[in-house]
Write a protein that holds these residues in place. Structure first.
Motif, PDB file in Angstrom:
ATOM      1  N   SER A  35       0.832  -1.203   0.000  1.00  0.00           N
ATOM      2  CA  SER A  35       0.000   0.000   0.000  1.00  0.00           C
ATOM      3  C   SER A  35       0.867   1.253   0.000  1.00  0.00           C
ATOM      4  O   SER A  35       1.768   1.390   0.819  1.00  0.00           O
ATOM      5  CB  SER A  35      -0.910  -0.009   1.231  1.00  0.00           C
ATOM      6  N   LYS A  39      -3.349   3.402  -1.918  1.00  0.00           N
ATOM      7  CA  LYS A  39      -3.557   2.461  -3.022  1.00  0.00           C
ATOM      8  C   LYS A  39      -3.130   1.106  -2.480  1.00  0.00           C
ATOM      9  O   LYS A  39      -1.932   0.818  -2.348  1.00  0.00           O
ATOM     10  CB  LYS A  39      -2.707   2.851  -4.229  1.00  0.00           C
ATOM     11  N   THR A  40      -4.105   0.267  -2.136  1.00  0.00           N
ATOM     12  CA  THR A  40      -3.835  -0.948  -1.366  1.00  0.00           C
ATOM     13  C   THR A  40      -4.105  -2.198  -2.200  1.00  0.00           C
ATOM     14  O   THR A  40      -5.230  -2.418  -2.665  1.00  0.00           O
ATOM     15  CB  THR A  40      -4.684  -0.976  -0.087  1.00  0.00           C
ATOM     16  N   ASP A  80      -6.989  -5.527  -5.936  1.00  0.00           N
ATOM     17  CA  ASP A  80      -6.988  -4.119  -5.537  1.00  0.00           C
ATOM     18  C   ASP A  80      -8.167  -3.872  -4.595  1.00  0.00           C
ATOM     19  O   ASP A  80      -9.318  -3.892  -5.005  1.00  0.00           O
ATOM     20  CB  ASP A  80      -7.093  -3.232  -6.773  1.00  0.00           C
ATOM     21  N   SER A  82      -8.345  -1.027  -2.655  1.00  0.00           N
ATOM     22  CA  SER A  82      -8.259   0.382  -2.269  1.00  0.00           C
ATOM     23  C   SER A  82      -9.618   0.973  -1.920  1.00  0.00           C
ATOM     24  O   SER A  82      -9.779   1.655  -0.902  1.00  0.00           O
ATOM     25  CB  SER A  82      -7.621   1.196  -3.399  1.00  0.00           C
ATOM     26  N   SER A  83     -10.607   0.747  -2.771  1.00  0.00           N
ATOM     27  CA  SER A  83     -11.931   1.327  -2.553  1.00  0.00           C
ATOM     28  C   SER A  83     -12.799   0.493  -1.621  1.00  0.00           C
ATOM     29  O   SER A  83     -13.864   0.938  -1.190  1.00  0.00           O
ATOM     30  CB  SER A  83     -12.648   1.515  -3.894  1.00  0.00           C
ATOM     31  N   THR A 125      -0.216   2.321   5.462  1.00  0.00           N
ATOM     32  CA  THR A 125       0.100   2.671   4.077  1.00  0.00           C
ATOM     33  C   THR A 125       1.390   3.481   4.038  1.00  0.00           C
ATOM     34  O   THR A 125       1.668   4.280   4.943  1.00  0.00           O
ATOM     35  CB  THR A 125      -1.049   3.459   3.421  1.00  0.00           C
ATOM     36  N   THR A 152      -3.801  10.738  -3.203  1.00  0.00           N
ATOM     37  CA  THR A 152      -4.057   9.375  -2.754  1.00  0.00           C
ATOM     38  C   THR A 152      -5.009   8.672  -3.722  1.00  0.00           C
ATOM     39  O   THR A 152      -5.491   9.266  -4.690  1.00  0.00           O
ATOM     40  CB  THR A 152      -4.686   9.366  -1.342  1.00  0.00           C
ATOM     41  N   ALA A 153      -5.305   7.418  -3.417  1.00  0.00           N
ATOM     42  CA  ALA A 153      -6.261   6.640  -4.222  1.00  0.00           C
ATOM     43  C   ALA A 153      -7.688   6.801  -3.703  1.00  0.00           C
ATOM     44  O   ALA A 153      -8.595   6.116  -4.165  1.00  0.00           O
ATOM     45  CB  ALA A 153      -5.861   5.163  -4.209  1.00  0.00           C
ATOM     46  N   GLN A 160     -10.411  13.895  -5.859  1.00  0.00           N
ATOM     47  CA  GLN A 160      -9.334  13.024  -5.387  1.00  0.00           C
ATOM     48  C   GLN A 160      -8.670  13.649  -4.162  1.00  0.00           C
ATOM     49  O   GLN A 160      -8.253  14.803  -4.184  1.00  0.00           O
ATOM     50  CB  GLN A 160      -8.298  12.800  -6.492  1.00  0.00           C
TER      51      GLN A 160
END
Length: 289
Positions: A35, A39-40, A80, A82-83, A125, A152-153, A160
């Protein structure tokens, strides 16, 4: 020949089923979180064959498990999330299940799986390198760094987010600076993106690096990635600081050579002129008295 009891038969069937599942669908290995700037990505090994696939289940500690639709019966070894990790302060775990390939069926109820370590986006992260602009005041007494917060993501209301939107007042910047061509370093910490340095020697060139600093995190996660180095210009540098000794020596040699050529040409021209005048006088006949 004796007959098996129903319980023994059931136990045997369960053993064979479990053994078959483990043999057909190998467990994932090295399940790891990666991460940066939220963004993980969950990663693991090995890449599956055509006989099985991977499904990822994740959950906040104490909450129900969920699935990301892009990571169900997949043939890749990344997911992914992230979200999906919406609560940045929560601790999450993920399971990577080894399942039949997409479109295939199985009678198994539980598939082999491997769990990840715990992960907290806010605390774990990595923070990427920031960009910054450098400006030296006209009187050369102050150098100002203008730092851009890394994006960031994460998104909110169509915008953003940057790292300051998330870390807020916890975010600081650590500046490491030194005189150009020197190894001695100094450190300055700032709570704002506009960093003014006034303790620099006037007329000297300095080099700067910037990195995010979040002191509330664990020691090994407090500092972000170091920025690229930027150096200020030194308009008061001597010729020996701007050019190497070899370049200066070559320039002096060329200048002396040019002066020597000019002198030589001048001397030759003067001699020829005198010689021409002398020859002219000797060739003129004497006047009668």
């Amino acid at each position: 020949m004796g007959t098996r009891s129903p319980a023994a038969a059931l136990l045997t069937a369960f053993f064979l089923c479990t053994h078959s599942a483990s043999g057909s669908y190998p467990q994932a290995q090295n399940v790891t979180w990666k991460s940066t700037n939220f963004k993980t990505i969950l990663t693991w090994e090995p890449k599956p064959s055509a006989d099985y696939s991977y499904t990822v289940e994740y959950s906040a500690v104490g909450a129900d498990k969920q699935r990301n639709r892009h990571c169900i019966r997949s043939s890749v070894t990344v997911c992914d999330l992230s979200s999906s990790l919406t609560d940045l302060h929560a601790y999450y775990t993920a399971d990577v299940l080894s399942e039949p390939p997409l479109g295939a069926t199985s009678d198994l109820i539980e598939f082999p799986h491997t769990s990840s370590p715990r992960f907290c986006p806010y605390k774990d992260t990595n923070i990427g390198r920031p960009d910054f602009k450098l400006k030296v005041s006209e009187d050369k007494k102050k150098t100002t760094l203008y730092v851009d917060d890394p994006l960031t993501a994460r998104f909110k209301d169509g915008r953003q987010l940057n790292i300051r939107d998330i870390f807020s007042h916890q975010l600081q910047y650590k500046v490491t600076y030194r005189k150009n061509k020197s190894t001695g370093k100094k450190i300055y910490e700032s709570k704002t993106n506009v960093i003014e340095l006034t303790d620099l020697d006037r007329g000297e060139s300095y080099c700067f690096n910037v990195q995010a600093y979040v002191p509330s995190r664990s020691t090994d996660m407090q500092l972000g990635e170091l920025s690229q180095t930027q150096c200020s210009n030194n308009d008061d540098q001597s010729i020996f600081e701007v050019y190497s000794v070899g370049v200066i020596a070559a320039a002096i040699f060329l200048i002396l050579l040019l002066i020597g050529l000019i002198i030589a040409i001048t001397v030759v021209c003067c001699k020829r002129r005198k010689k021409a005048l002398k020859s002219g006088k000797e060739g003129v006949p004497l006047r009668d008295v």
